[in-house]
Design a protein around this motif. Structure first.
Motif, PDB file in Angstrom:
ATOM      1  N   GLU A   2      42.152  52.567  37.725  1.00  0.00           N
ATOM      2  CA  GLU A   2      42.452  53.318  38.483  1.00  0.00           C
ATOM      3  C   GLU A   2      42.188  52.345  40.062  1.00  0.00           C
ATOM      4  O   GLU A   2      43.024  52.704  41.102  1.00  0.00           O
ATOM      5  N   VAL A   3      41.251  51.450  39.896  1.00  0.00           N
ATOM      6  CA  VAL A   3      40.458  51.106  41.349  1.00  0.00           C
ATOM      7  C   VAL A   3      41.202  49.593  41.493  1.00  0.00           C
ATOM      8  O   VAL A   3      42.046  49.545  42.784  1.00  0.00           O
ATOM      9  N   ALA A   4      41.656  49.006  40.391  1.00  0.00           N
ATOM     10  CA  ALA A   4      42.174  47.553  40.535  1.00  0.00           C
ATOM     11  C   ALA A   4      43.557  47.723  41.369  1.00  0.00           C
ATOM     12  O   ALA A   4      43.807  46.887  42.406  1.00  0.00           O
ATOM     13  N   PRO A   5      44.535  48.415  41.166  1.00  0.00           N
ATOM     14  CA  PRO A   5      45.649  48.549  41.974  1.00  0.00           C
ATOM     15  C   PRO A   5      45.559  48.804  43.128  1.00  0.00           C
ATOM     16  O   PRO A   5      46.532  48.425  44.090  1.00  0.00           O
ATOM     17  N   THR A   6      44.570  49.484  43.826  1.00  0.00           N
ATOM     18  CA  THR A   6      44.481  49.951  45.205  1.00  0.00           C
ATOM     19  C   THR A   6      43.887  48.572  45.985  1.00  0.00           C
ATOM     20  O   THR A   6      44.358  48.651  47.122  1.00  0.00           O
ATOM     21  N   VAL A   7      43.666  47.344  45.360  1.00  0.00           N
ATOM     22  CA  VAL A   7      43.628  46.161  45.965  1.00  0.00           C
ATOM     23  C   VAL A   7      44.557  45.330  45.842  1.00  0.00           C
ATOM     24  O   VAL A   7      44.387  44.006  45.744  1.00  0.00           O
ATOM     25  N   GLY A   8      45.641  45.682  45.083  1.00  0.00           N
ATOM     26  CA  GLY A   8      46.580  44.872  44.629  1.00  0.00           C
ATOM     27  C   GLY A   8      46.444  44.060  43.284  1.00  0.00           C
ATOM     28  O   GLY A   8      47.061  42.834  43.052  1.00  0.00           O
ATOM     29  N   ALA A   9      45.498  44.301  42.511  1.00  0.00           N
ATOM     30  CA  ALA A   9      45.321  43.671  41.281  1.00  0.00           C
ATOM     31  C   ALA A   9      45.797  44.403  40.118  1.00  0.00           C
ATOM     32  O   ALA A   9      45.459  45.599  39.896  1.00  0.00           O
ATOM     33  N   ALA A  10      46.500  43.581  39.146  1.00  0.00           N
ATOM     34  CA  ALA A  10      47.013  44.274  37.936  1.00  0.00           C
ATOM     35  C   ALA A  10      45.862  44.305  37.069  1.00  0.00           C
ATOM     36  O   ALA A  10      45.373  43.120  36.690  1.00  0.00           O
ATOM     37  N   PRO A  11      45.468  45.124  36.325  1.00  0.00           N
ATOM     38  CA  PRO A  11      44.537  45.481  35.472  1.00  0.00           C
ATOM     39  C   PRO A  11      44.599  44.351  34.267  1.00  0.00           C
ATOM     40  O   PRO A  11      43.874  43.764  33.906  1.00  0.00           O
ATOM     41  N   ALA A  12      45.667  44.370  33.971  1.00  0.00           N
ATOM     42  CA  ALA A  12      46.068  43.304  32.659  1.00  0.00           C
ATOM     43  C   ALA A  12      45.576  41.959  33.027  1.00  0.00           C
ATOM     44  O   ALA A  12      45.573  41.128  32.204  1.00  0.00           O
ATOM     45  N   SER A  13      45.847  41.226  34.367  1.00  0.00           N
ATOM     46  CA  SER A  13      45.530  40.171  34.758  1.00  0.00           C
ATOM     47  C   SER A  13      44.187  39.869  34.956  1.00  0.00           C
ATOM     48  O   SER A  13      43.714  38.631  34.963  1.00  0.00           O
ATOM     49  N   LEU A  14      43.252  40.806  34.700  1.00  0.00           N
ATOM     50  CA  LEU A  14      41.975  40.617  34.937  1.00  0.00           C
ATOM     51  C   LEU A  14      41.299  40.631  33.662  1.00  0.00           C
ATOM     52  O   LEU A  14      40.238  40.229  33.342  1.00  0.00           O
ATOM     53  N   GLU A  15      42.086  40.780  32.191  1.00  0.00           N
ATOM     54  CA  GLU A  15      41.595  40.857  31.172  1.00  0.00           C
ATOM     55  C   GLU A  15      40.876  39.654  30.646  1.00  0.00           C
ATOM     56  O   GLU A  15      39.852  39.595  30.057  1.00  0.00           O
ATOM     57  N   PRO A  16      41.517  38.279  31.135  1.00  0.00           N
ATOM     58  CA  PRO A  16      40.827  36.991  30.674  1.00  0.00           C
ATOM     59  C   PRO A  16      39.468  36.751  31.436  1.00  0.00           C
ATOM     60  O   PRO A  16      38.796  35.908  30.990  1.00  0.00           O
ATOM     61  N   MET A  17      39.190  37.277  32.462  1.00  0.00           N
ATOM     62  CA  MET A  17      38.068  37.010  33.266  1.00  0.00           C
ATOM     63  C   MET A  17      36.688  37.618  32.901  1.00  0.00           C
ATOM     64  O   MET A  17      36.674  38.627  32.294  1.00  0.00           O
ATOM     65  N   GLN A  18      35.805  36.923  33.346  1.00  0.00           N
ATOM     66  CA  GLN A  18      34.243  37.321  32.894  1.00  0.00           C
ATOM     67  C   GLN A  18      34.035  38.377  34.196  1.00  0.00           C
ATOM     68  O   GLN A  18      34.708  38.330  35.374  1.00  0.00           O
ATOM     69  N   PRO A  19      33.106  39.284  33.768  1.00  0.00           N
ATOM     70  CA  PRO A  19      33.115  40.511  34.955  1.00  0.00           C
ATOM     71  C   PRO A  19      32.479  40.000  36.202  1.00  0.00           C
ATOM     72  O   PRO A  19      32.949  40.637  37.076  1.00  0.00           O
ATOM     73  N   TRP A  20      31.636  39.112  36.150  1.00  0.00           N
ATOM     74  CA  TRP A  20      31.340  38.492  37.811  1.00  0.00           C
ATOM     75  C   TRP A  20      32.482  38.139  38.510  1.00  0.00           C
ATOM     76  O   TRP A  20      32.329  38.493  39.838  1.00  0.00           O
ATOM     77  N   LEU A  21      33.625  37.463  37.812  1.00  0.00           N
ATOM     78  CA  LEU A  21      34.409  36.940  38.552  1.00  0.00           C
ATOM     79  C   LEU A  21      35.554  38.055  39.113  1.00  0.00           C
ATOM     80  O   LEU A  21      35.959  38.203  40.237  1.00  0.00           O
ATOM     81  N   VAL A  22      35.589  39.089  38.237  1.00  0.00           N
ATOM     82  CA  VAL A  22      36.436  40.230  38.442  1.00  0.00           C
ATOM     83  C   VAL A  22      35.765  41.039  39.725  1.00  0.00           C
ATOM     84  O   VAL A  22      36.216  41.405  40.668  1.00  0.00           O
ATOM     85  N   GLN A  23      34.142  41.141  39.677  1.00  0.00           N
ATOM     86  CA  GLN A  23      33.629  41.780  40.842  1.00  0.00           C
ATOM     87  C   GLN A  23      33.905  41.131  41.941  1.00  0.00           C
ATOM     88  O   GLN A  23      34.151  41.931  43.243  1.00  0.00           O
ATOM     89  N   VAL A  24      33.777  39.854  41.929  1.00  0.00           N
ATOM     90  CA  VAL A  24      33.854  39.025  43.286  1.00  0.00           C
ATOM     91  C   VAL A  24      35.297  39.127  43.960  1.00  0.00           C
ATOM     92  O   VAL A  24      35.585  39.491  44.915  1.00  0.00           O
ATOM     93  N   LEU A  25      36.398  39.086  42.935  1.00  0.00           N
ATOM     94  CA  LEU A  25      37.880  39.391  43.231  1.00  0.00           C
ATOM     95  C   LEU A  25      38.175  40.584  44.024  1.00  0.00           C
ATOM     96  O   LEU A  25      38.771  40.747  44.905  1.00  0.00           O
ATOM     97  N   LEU A  26      37.804  41.615  43.342  1.00  0.00           N
ATOM     98  CA  LEU A  26      37.979  42.942  43.605  1.00  0.00           C
ATOM     99  C   LEU A  26      37.248  42.985  45.070  1.00  0.00           C
ATOM    100  O   LEU A  26      37.756  43.749  45.936  1.00  0.00           O
TER     101      LEU A  26
END
Length: 315
Positions: A136-160
């Motif tokens: 729900e949240v990732a697309p609100t900042v322009g991030a496709a959830p599928a593109s985040l799947e390879p990332m560790q949680p810390w990196l996703v947190q920073v990017l979002l």
């Protein structure tokens, strides 16, 4: 340590340790699109950010607390501050994350420290509620959830988080470090660094996985509140209110997760003190620009230098 304590400590920890933020933006996968910027009257702020001077017989050192990403409309460059920059033989930053060489290194560091092992996905670490919230949240900042799947949680947190801040009209190119680098370009000013980009990324990736996951979940729940938090921090920084800045950046971390505060702020501050003293033992003028959260408080760089007997005078 309770889950609440860990969460309250993690987000300030990420903010406090993020001189490498600009490197993330340049080196991470380009999944984030820009939304319409939110407006705020930063141009109306009469900025006078805090900085200090230390001197002996043959050297002087200026210490300035920075913000790594800022709105373009905020003019923090006072005449006195920039005169101090212009007087310096060497500009010291936390780490080199901006040079072409550093950017090239970031291209290998992000996959090394920020991506999951083969076969491990982000979703596999998250419960059903957090997976749904991410979708729900990732697309609100322009991030496709599928593109985040390879990332560790810390990196996703920073990017979002960074994407949300960019929606406010904030830009790493307007951050203090890049502005200072541009200001001294084509001069004889040398550069020095207290840490490496790999050390800074290593801290973030070294956070235990369960804490990373909890931190990502908290960020997803509270991402809409982040602009107000950042706005408050930038305003107290710009006006030189170090006590309030200390409370915003370090308060929860220091009180509720002292072990995180020790690792993210205190130990790094202590590591920098002998390096600053080595600079003082030399000759000439140095200008030090490190994250503003490292300077205030009893365990901040300023008080640690004073405890070593140095006269540190706010300018």
């Amino acid at each position: 340590m309770s889950d609440t304590s860990r969460l309250n400590g993690l987000r300030p920890a990420l903010a406090a340790g993020a001189a490498v933020l600009a490197g993330f933006l340049a080196g991470a996968p380009a999944a984030l699109a820009q939304a319409e910027p939110q407006s705020a009257d930063y141009a109306a702020i009469e900025a006078d950010p805090a900085y200090w001077r230390i001197a002996d017989a043959d050297s002087e050192v200026y210490v300035f607390g920075t913000f790594h990403i800022l709105p373009e409309g905020l003019d923090w460059r006072t005449e006195a501050l920039m005169a101090a920059v212009d007087s310096a033989d060497t500009l010291y930053l936390e780490a080199d994350v901006h040079s072409p060489e550093a950017q090239a290194q970031m291209q290998s560091l992000i996959p090394q420290y920020g991506l999951n092992p083969q076969g491990v996905t982000l979703s596999s670490m998250l419960d059903a509620e957090t997976q749904a919230l991410l979708a729900e949240v990732a697309p609100t900042v322009g991030a496709a959830p599928a593109s985040l799947e390879p990332m560790q949680p810390w990196l996703v947190q920073v990017l979002l988080s960074v994407a949300k801040i960019q929606q406010m009209g904030f830009d790493p190119n307007a951050g203090v470090e890049l502005q200072l680098i541009a200001h001294v370009r084509d001069t004889d000013t040398q550069f020095g660094y207290f840490e490496t980009a790999e050390e800074q990324i290593g801290f973030l990736s070294g956070i235990p996985q369960e804490v990373q996951v909890d931190g990502l979940a908290e960020t997803l729940h509270e991402l809409e509140e982040l602009p107000q938090e950042v706005d408050d921090m930038v305003r107290v920084w710009a006006t030189g209110d170090m006590q309030a800045l200390d409370a915003y950046v370090n308060g929860d971390m220091r009180e509720e997760t002292p072990e995180v505060y020790e690792a993210v702020i205190v130990q790094r501050n202590r590591n920098w003190i002998p390096q600053i003293e080595e600079i003082l033992e030399g000759e000439g003028v140095a200008f030090i620009a490190v994250g503003a959260g490292h300077l205030p408080g009893e365990q901040g760089v300023i008080e640690l230098l004073r405890a070593r007997g140095h006269e540190v005078v706010r300018q």
